[in-house]
Design an enzyme around this catalytic site. Structure first.
Site, PDB file in Angstrom:
ATOM      1  CG  HIS A 198      21.703  18.225  -5.344  1.00  0.00           C
ATOM      2  ND1 HIS A 198      22.549  17.838  -3.708  1.00  0.00           N
ATOM      3  CD2 HIS A 198      22.882  16.962  -5.882  1.00  0.00           C
ATOM      4  CE1 HIS A 198      23.525  18.151  -4.118  1.00  0.00           C
ATOM      5  NE2 HIS A 198      24.065  17.327  -4.803  1.00  0.00           N
TER       6      HIS A 198
ATOM      7  CE  LYS B 163      32.370  11.874  -0.233  1.00  0.00           C
ATOM      8  NZ  LYS B 163      31.792  11.829  -1.503  1.00  0.00           N
TER       9      LYS B 163
ATOM     10  NE  ARG C  66      28.555  21.027 -10.271  1.00  0.00           N
ATOM     11  CZ  ARG C  66      29.410  20.833  -9.293  1.00  0.00           C
ATOM     12  NH1 ARG C  66      29.533  21.214  -8.377  1.00  0.00           N
ATOM     13  NH2 ARG C  66      29.985  19.907  -9.471  1.00  0.00           N
TER      14      ARG C  66
ATOM     15  CB  SER D 213      27.346  19.371  -1.657  1.00  0.00           C
ATOM     16  OG  SER D 213      26.211  19.116  -2.188  1.00  0.00           O
TER      17      SER D 213
END
Length: 151
Positions: A17, A41, A90, A127
């Site tokens: 990030h 979440k 990615r 993450s």
């Protein structure tokens, strides 16, 4: 003035990030790092901690603003006069997932999505991997900026 939003949960901010944000300030006049709030979440870090991690990492970069938001990213863009959504890629799986979201966003509003490839040195970091390393008491400090530390 070209403004971009870089949306995400940033739970936590990773070196991937960080790299995307650092490189994006050369492309835009303002980069808004927008932490999305999703009540469904379960996060490892509170919204305040995540915001603090990002603000501390970019305290010397006046082009970076950190906010929190709820709802659709395109709605945030329309309300705040933001022309671009910034996303990092990615791998090919990221591209396929992000492409579908970008097409949907463009159907909803006249907002362009800009993709930046992650640096090769950070392309393996996510993450979720960082959270797993933290949960298992591994050395996560190699994967995140110095501002991200477990208390």
């Amino acid at each position: 003035m070209k403004r971009a939003i870089f949306p995400g949960s940033f739970d936590p901010l990773t070196l991937g990030h960080y790299d995307i944000i650092k490189r994006s300030v050369t492309l835009f006049d303002e980069v808004i790092v927008a932490i999305g709030i999703n009540a469904d979440k379960k996060y490892m870090f509170s919204i305040e901690e995540r915001q603090e991690f990002i603000e501390e990492a970019f305290k010397d970069e006046p082009k970076v603003t950190v906010v929190t938001y709820k709802g659709l990213t395109v709605d945030f863009c329309l309300k705040n006069n933001v022309e671009f959504i910034l996303r990092g890629l990615r791998n090919p799986a990221d591209f396929e997932f992000e492409k579908a979201i970008a097409h949907t966003n463009r159907d909803l509003a006249p907002i362009e999505t800009v993709f930046l490839l992650t640096a090769a040195s950070t392309s393996y970091i996510s993450s979720s991997i960082v959270r797993d390393v933290i949960r298992n008491k591994g050395d996560y400090t190699k994967l995140v900026p110095k501002s991200v530390r477990v208390k």
